[in-house]
Design a protein around this motif. Structure first.
Motif, mmCIF file in Angstrom:
data_model
loop_
_atom_site.group_PDB
_atom_site.id
_atom_site.type_symbol
_atom_site.label_atom_id
_atom_site.label_comp_id
_atom_site.label_asym_id
_atom_site.label_seq_id
_atom_site.Cartn_x
_atom_site.Cartn_y
_atom_site.Cartn_z
ATOM 1 N N ARG A 95 0.850 -1.178 0.000
ATOM 2 C CA ARG A 95 0.000 0.000 0.000
ATOM 3 C C ARG A 95 0.891 1.234 0.000
ATOM 4 N NH1 ARG A 95 -3.167 0.343 4.903
ATOM 5 N NH2 ARG A 95 -4.469 1.784 3.763
ATOM 6 N N LYS A 96 0.543 2.224 -0.787
ATOM 7 C CA LYS A 96 1.301 3.468 -0.857
ATOM 8 C C LYS A 96 0.569 4.522 -0.035
ATOM 9 C CE LYS A 96 2.852 4.634 -4.937
ATOM 10 N NZ LYS A 96 2.923 4.901 -6.390
ATOM 11 N N ILE A 97 1.243 4.975 1.033
ATOM 12 C CA ILE A 97 0.636 5.908 1.982
ATOM 13 C C ILE A 97 1.452 7.198 2.033
ATOM 14 C CG2 ILE A 97 -0.054 6.276 4.388
ATOM 15 C CD1 ILE A 97 -1.593 3.977 3.017
ATOM 16 N N GLY A 98 0.774 8.308 1.868
ATOM 17 C CA GLY A 98 1.407 9.612 2.033
ATOM 18 C C GLY A 98 1.292 10.048 3.482
ATOM 19 N N ILE A 99 2.295 10.750 3.941
ATOM 20 C CA ILE A 99 2.295 11.278 5.306
ATOM 21 C C ILE A 99 2.496 12.790 5.213
ATOM 22 C CG2 ILE A 99 3.504 11.323 7.505
ATOM 23 C CD1 ILE A 99 4.434 8.450 6.879
#
Length: 189
Positions: free
Chosen positions: A2-6
């Motif tokens: 999963r690609k998660i931005g912070i």
């Protein structure tokens, strides 16, 4: 993976610039979500202008209309000064199915050499730099860059306007504006 931005920050208050940055990076990098992470006390600032609870509530209100935006209070729960390296290490440990993209403005790109354990940090997370007026995206570190519409707004500008009895309507989301007025934050009357 999963690609998660912070997107970390004090969010004191959250404004349209935060939302535009998060959405533009989400779309450009095809991220599944962007996690907004309010800090308890940021390492590069002495204090915040409002309480932790007010900042959490304003952030929730700001992101409520976007199903891809989530709030994560890991740094609030830790309390005290928060360092990104500690947050990322914990995320990597507890979310092994995720690849993280840490979104920062050009002002923070220039400040990267001063970050706690930066050499270890850049091995753990992909930094994503977005343009901001008066700043360049110059750094010795490997960062992705995403072009966004340049909107010159900051939380300190919003606080200044409100302190001078000037409206921040259209600069902060409507729900945040109502909350600020209802709670009489930042010197509003």
């Amino acid at each position: 993976m999963r690609k998660i931005g912070i997107l970390g920050g004090t969010f004191d208050p959250p404004h349209i610039g935060h939302l535009i940055i998060a959405e533009e990076v989400r779309l450009a990098l095809e991220l599944e979500e962007v996690w907004f992470i309010p800090t308890y006390t940021p390492p590069h600032k002495d204090s915040t202008k409002t309480s932790v609870n007010d900042r959490i509530e304003m952030t929730k209100l700001a992101i409520a209309s976007n199903p891809y935006f989530k709030i994560n209070t890991i740094e609030i729960e830790r309390s005290g000064k928060s360092y990104t390296i500690d947050t990322i290490r914990e995320f990597k440990k507890n979310h092994t199915d995720c690849e993280f993209y840490f979104i920062i403005g050009a002002d923070m790109v220039e400040y990267l050499p001063n970050w706690q354990e930066i050499d270890a940090l850049v091995k753990l997370v992909q930094f994503v730099g977005v343009k901001r007026s008066s700043y360049e995206l110059n750094t010795p570190y490997d960062i992705l860059t995403v072009d966004i519409p340049l909107i010159d707004v900051s939380s300190s500008m919003v606080r200044s306007w409100l302190g001078k009895n000037r409206t921040a309507k259209y600069i902060v989301p409507e729900a945040v504006h109502s909350y600020i007025e209802g709670e009489k934050l930042y010197g509003t009357k």
